[in-house]
Design an enzyme around this catalytic site. Structure first.
Site, PDB file in Angstrom:
ATOM      1  NE  ARG A  62      -3.081   0.196   3.065  1.00 38.50           N
ATOM      2  CZ  ARG A  62      -2.760   0.840   4.375  1.00 38.50           C
ATOM      3  NH1 ARG A  62      -2.413   1.997   4.520  1.00 38.50           N
ATOM      4  NH2 ARG A  62      -2.678   0.144   5.408  1.00 38.50           N
ATOM      5  CG  ASP A 187      -8.997  13.860 -16.351  1.00 37.11           C
ATOM      6  OD1 ASP A 187      -8.333  13.242 -16.987  1.00 37.11           O
ATOM      7  OD2 ASP A 187      -9.988  13.491 -15.924  1.00 37.11           O
ATOM      8  CE  LYS A 212     -11.812   5.919 -19.105  1.00 39.32           C
ATOM      9  NZ  LYS A 212     -12.931   5.043 -19.074  1.00 39.32           N
TER      10      LYS A 212
HETATM   11  C1  LIG Z   1     -11.485  12.241 -18.790  1.00 39.39           C
HETATM   12  C2  LIG Z   1     -11.879  11.054 -17.716  1.00 39.39           C
HETATM   13  N1  LIG Z   1     -11.472  11.188 -16.483  1.00 39.39           N
HETATM   14  C3  LIG Z   1     -11.645   9.991 -15.574  1.00 39.39           C
HETATM   15  C4  LIG Z   1     -12.293   9.091 -15.779  1.00 39.39           C
HETATM   16  C5  LIG Z   1     -12.387   7.948 -14.771  1.00 39.39           C
HETATM   17  O1  LIG Z   1     -11.556   6.920 -14.995  1.00 39.39           O
HETATM   18  P1  LIG Z   1     -11.890   5.350 -14.523  1.00 39.39           P
HETATM   19  O2  LIG Z   1     -13.145   4.964 -15.281  1.00 39.39           O
HETATM   20  O3  LIG Z   1     -10.651   4.558 -14.689  1.00 39.39           O
HETATM   21  O4  LIG Z   1     -12.146   5.691 -12.944  1.00 39.39           O
HETATM   22  C6  LIG Z   1     -13.000   8.957 -17.151  1.00 39.39           C
HETATM   23  C7  LIG Z   1     -13.660   7.724 -17.557  1.00 39.39           C
HETATM   24  O5  LIG Z   1     -14.245   7.529 -18.250  1.00 39.39           O
HETATM   25  C8  LIG Z   1     -12.790   9.861 -18.180  1.00 39.39           C
HETATM   26  O6  LIG Z   1     -13.168   9.907 -19.226  1.00 39.39           O
END
Ligand SMILES: Cc1ncc(COP(=O)(O)O)c(C=O)c1O
Length: 396
Positions: A62, A187, A212
């Site tokens: 962890r 993000d 992704k």
């Molecule tokens: C731009 C973006 N950020 C974060 C996430 C969240 O990711 P996760 O599904 O791996 O938790 C997504 C999920 O579709 C996303 O499209």
């Protein structure tokens, strides 16, 4: 009578660790998976020293695991950061990045067009813990200034917004945030460090859903936070306290996926551009969204921020909800699935997946009309994807 010279059967099995070669003289072809919850030491003193600060040793997964650590180092390097932490999902990474920077009474400014899960955590969990959020128009960065308050601690952005595909002016946002004493958290899931490095544009922390493009094969859930050593201290602490760690096997899958990231991203971007050109000339298509379609100052911004491509996500709009459902249901090569960044092409209505947690009125205000379709363009031959879209749009 049992021969006490020999340890018992079970003890011999459980003691097999001493048979593991301490060092392997040749290099393995793939990074080893350290599938271990904890690590043992020759003495309590050595254990204590490791816990207290020998950054190179591992004590408990962890806090750190060699396979996950390898991934974190590679990602930190690719993002031009100093340190990274890997999480069980993108949402776990988003939660940790926000929690590391916020406390009750703080305020966040976020774009009015963003991933539905981030909208939900800001207006749900964080609001319930006493953090307020104001949403500002993504294309009008000046208006973000008036959204700032003395207690604004975080300015949130997406390098490219999901699913409206607008490029954010990160350098301007960074200076606005920093002048106000806030941090810029970005993000960058849709771009990956192959297409953009937000830290170079002034971001303090970069967040990814590694589920992704970074993983790329639709076979894992993962998240990452990257930043400077100091900014990462509270992120590390949050991860250690909340325990949303990435598993070693997932880190291994990600390391393998990363090996083909540049090849995949080039192909995703090229195929998406082909489909954008095709969709832009279809009579039933009311609007197409993709960063290369920008004009004027937005085009210059796109060229500065994303010089080598914009990735495989694109959106388009048809007349209404019913038409969008028909089009998606007719697709034969695109899979009807809610994720993105996969080697397979995926089609979905954000209203049913990524923005399901967002109420219909807010969705409309986010630019997600009732006939809004999001495509994640995969690695299939683009001509086949185009044929598939052609037949799906031919509704008469
Ligand atoms: C731009 C973006 N950020 C974060 C996430 C969240 O990711 P996760 O599904 O791996 O938790 C997504 C999920 O579709 C996303 O499209």
């Amino acid at each position: 009578m049992k021969d006490r010279e020999q340890p018992g059967f079970a003890t011999r099995i459980l003691g097999a660790m001493h048979l593991v070669p301490a060092e392997v003289p040749s290099e393995p072809a793939s990074i080893p998976i350290f599938q271990s919850a904890g690590f043992s030491f020759d003495s309590l003193e050595a254990f204590d020293a490791a816990v207290e600060g020998d950054a190179t040793s591992f004590v408990y997964s962890r806090a750190g695991n060699p396979t996950v650590d390898t991934l974190e180092r590679i990602i930190a390097e690719l993002e031009h950061g100093e340190a990274a932490r890997a999480f069980a999902s993108g949402m776990a990474a988003i939660h940790a990045a926000l929690a590391a920077c916020l406390k009750a009474g703080d305020h966040v400014v976020a774009p009015d067009r963003l991933y539905g899960g981030t909208y939900a955590i800001l207006t749900g969990l964080f609001r319930s813990f006493g953090v307020e959020c104001t949403f500002a128009p993504v294309g009008n960065i000046e208006s973000w200034k008036s959204a700032l308050r003395p207690n604004t601690r975080v300015v949130w952005a997406e390098t490219i917004t999901n699913p409206t595909l607008e490029v954010t002016d990160l350098p301007r946002l960074a200076s606005i945030a920093h002048e106000a004493g806030a941090r810029l958290l970005v993000d960058s899931t849709l771009t990956t460090p192959y297409l953009a490095c937000p830290l170079d544009h002034g971001a303090d922390l970069v967040v990814h859903s590694a589920t992704k493009y970074l993983g790329g094969h639709g076979d894992l859930l993962g998240g990452l936070v990257v930043g400077g050593e100091l900014d990462m201290v509270p992120v590390r602490r949050t991860l250690f306290q909340t325990g949303g760690n990435m598993a070693p096997f997932v880190a291994w899958l990600l390391l393998r996926g990363l090996e083909t990231l540049p090849l995949r991203m080039d192909r995703h971007s090229q195929s998406a551009e082909t489909l954008v050109a095709f969709l832009s000339n279809q009579p039933g298509v009311r609007a197409v969204h993709y960063p290369t379609l920008a004009s004027g100052p937005d085009l210059q911004l796109r060229e500065r921020m994303l010089p080598s491509g914009c990735g495989g996500l694109l959106s388009f709009e048809v007349k209404d909800d019913e038409t969008a459902r028909k089009v998606i249901n007719r697709l034969q090569r695109f899979r009807r699935a809610g994720s993105l960044g996969d080697v397979h092409s995926l089609a979905m209505m954000p209203a049913l997946a990524s923005h399901r947690q967002v109420d219909a009125e807010t969705r409309e205000s986010m630019g997600i009309s009732r006939g809004f379709i999001r495509l994640s363009v995969g690695l299939e031959d683009p001509e086949d994807l185009m044929d598939d879209l052609r037949q799906a749009l031919n509704l008469d």
